[in-house]
Design a protein around this motif. Structure first.
Motif, PDB file in Angstrom:
ATOM      1  N   SER A  90       0.714  -1.228   0.033  1.00 30.75           N
ATOM      2  CA  SER A  90       0.088  -0.116   0.112  1.00 30.75           C
ATOM      3  C   SER A  90       0.673   1.292  -0.162  1.00 30.75           C
ATOM      4  O   SER A  90       0.460   2.420   0.028  1.00 30.75           O
ATOM      5  CB  SER A  90      -0.944  -0.048   1.297  1.00 30.75           C
ATOM      6  N   GLY A  91       2.291   1.047   0.280  1.00 32.02           N
ATOM      7  CA  GLY A  91       3.109   2.221  -0.304  1.00 32.02           C
ATOM      8  C   GLY A  91       3.617   2.838   1.433  1.00 32.02           C
ATOM      9  O   GLY A  91       3.992   4.040   1.423  1.00 32.02           O
ATOM     10  N   ARG A  92       2.895   2.428   2.370  1.00 36.27           N
ATOM     11  CA  ARG A  92       3.216   2.689   3.934  1.00 36.27           C
ATOM     12  C   ARG A  92       4.432   2.304   4.448  1.00 36.27           C
ATOM     13  O   ARG A  92       4.919   0.989   4.406  1.00 36.27           O
ATOM     14  CB  ARG A  92       2.119   2.287   4.765  1.00 36.27           C
ATOM     15  N   HIS A  93       5.194   3.012   5.223  1.00 34.81           N
ATOM     16  CA  HIS A  93       6.462   2.636   5.957  1.00 34.81           C
ATOM     17  C   HIS A  93       5.974   1.804   6.845  1.00 34.81           C
ATOM     18  O   HIS A  93       4.805   1.710   7.496  1.00 34.81           O
ATOM     19  CB  HIS A  93       7.073   3.696   6.502  1.00 34.81           C
ATOM     20  N   LEU A  94       6.656   0.776   7.485  1.00 32.10           N
ATOM     21  CA  LEU A  94       6.579  -0.477   8.294  1.00 32.10           C
ATOM     22  C   LEU A  94       7.405  -0.694   9.293  1.00 32.10           C
ATOM     23  O   LEU A  94       8.466  -0.874   9.341  1.00 32.10           O
ATOM     24  CB  LEU A  94       6.521  -1.732   7.494  1.00 32.10           C
TER      25      LEU A  94
END
Ligand SMILES: NC(=O)c1ccc[n+]([C@@H]2O[C@H](COP(=O)([O-])OP(=O)(O)OC[C@H]3O[C@@H](n4cnc5c(N)ncnc54)[C@H](O)[C@@H]3O)[C@@H](O)[C@H]2O)c1
Length: 337
Positions: A90-94
């Motif tokens: 989804s393009g989010r940092h994790l």
């Protein structure tokens, strides 16, 4: 991500460790909690009320929000691969709680996906952020004790057996004790020694009950390519059970650095006597330091800690330790860094 505002963070899984991340988020301004999600909806709703944030029903709802820049995943180890993949896609940092994944292949896939998308993938090896662990690292890295040859790390406490209902006792969900708690110790050992182990030997016992499927008393011996070695012991052998015992020693060619009790601080010894004493032998605010590091990395201001390759190696070492537990043999790892 809009640099003018705090990093918008979602937390998936609001059980035990999520509370530490939420407390840390309340203490900082560079990141803020925007929503939580948990398969236990009632728990998620109660936590959202307490925290004053939104609650979402499904992971997809979290990832559809435009105020979520990053996700902290605090769910059982078995779920890390699928939830981590969805977050990164989804393009989010994790920020993935440790361990990165249940298998080396899954850990490598997550690492490759983060690299491909240019996203920060941090893994919650929280002991890297304690004042005491950093002090030991800094002493070793400064050369004050010469070349490190042995490390001994002991973490004992009743918390290792949280009750029969706990998912951590099921190796199919936790990956076994080497993966669940062992990674904390083996990651510290590799970080301090400055190399990844190339041999792993583990012995375990089920002391609390023979019915346990995990080794609640576990010793992992690591051998390093330089010839150095480390012993990592994690058990619930401490008394009283509610106490947590932590002991670190790194022995070098020119001296020793050690930490026995908070009150003693960190001590470095050379032939001439005590060469260094750092008064803070306590953990410090580990989760604030971890989240600040994660947020800085997501903003492109600093490198991720620990490096993703180290988090993948922690899974590799744990897999070797579990193999050794089950075969009784030393496991050799080719191509250790
Ligand atoms: N860094 C540390 O020192 C540390 C300490 C404890 C736990 N951990 C790690 O944190 C993670 C969580 O451990 P915990 O002790 O908080 O567990 P926990 O059981 O207390 O909480 C897990 C939560 O996740 C929820 N959950 C389970 N599957 C889910 C799913 N598919 N989607 C959404 N929610 C789901 C559960 O309902 C529960 O609320 C684990 O990976 C563990 O290894 C790290």
């Amino acid at each position: 991500m809009n640099d003018s505002r705090a990093l918008g963070v979602a937390i998936v899984g609001v059980g035990g460790i999520a509370a530490s991340h939420m407390a840390a988020l309340r203490a900082m301004s560079i990141a803020r909690l925007v929503c939580v999600q948990d398969m236990d909806r009632a728990r998620a709703g109660a936590v959202a009320n307490e925290q004053g944030c939104a609650v979402e029903d499904q992971l997809a709802d979290v990832l559809a929000r435009d105020d979520v820049d990053a996700v902290i995943v605090c769910t059982p180890n078995l779920t890390h691969q699928s939830i981590g993949t969805a977050v990164l896609e989804s393009g989010r940092h994790l920020l993935m709680e440790k361990p990165l994944a249940m298998t080396v292949e899954a850990a490598q896939q997550l690492a490759a996906l983060a690299a491909e998308r240019g996203l920060t993938l941090a893994v919650g090896h929280s002991h890297r952020f304690s004042a005491q662990s950093r002090a030991v690292h800094d002493v070793v890295a400064s050369g004050e004790i010469g070349a490190p040859r042995f490390a001994r790390i002991v973490m004992n406490g009743g918390w290792i057996w949280p009750g029969w209902q706990a998912w951590v006792l099921d190796p199919a969900v936790s990956g076994g004790h080497s993966l669940h708690n062992g990674v904390h110790l083996t990651d510290l050992a590799a970080w301090w020694m400055g190399e990844q182990p190339d041999t792993v030997f583990a012995r375990g016992q089920a002391v609390t009950s023979r019915a346990l499927d995990i080794a609640d008393y576990l010793v992992i011996e690591l051998g390093f390519p330089s010839g150095a070695s480390a012993v990592c012991e994690v058990s619930r052998g401490e008394r009283p059970r509610k106490a947590s015992y932590l002991e670190f020693t790194v022995v070098g060619t020119e001296g020793v650095v050690t930490r026995n009790w908070d009150a003693d601080g960190i001590r470095a010894w050379q032939e001439e006597g005590l060469s260094m004493w750092a008064p803070d032998g306590s953990a410090g605010d580990v989760f604030v330091a971890e989240l600040e590091s994660f947020a800085a990395s997501a903003r492109g201001e600093s490198a991720v800690v620990p490096p993703v390759a180290d988090a993948v190696d922690a899974v590799r070492v744990a897999a070797a330790a579990e193999e050794s537990l089950h075969t009784g043999r030393l496991v050799r790892r080719e191509g250790a860094r």
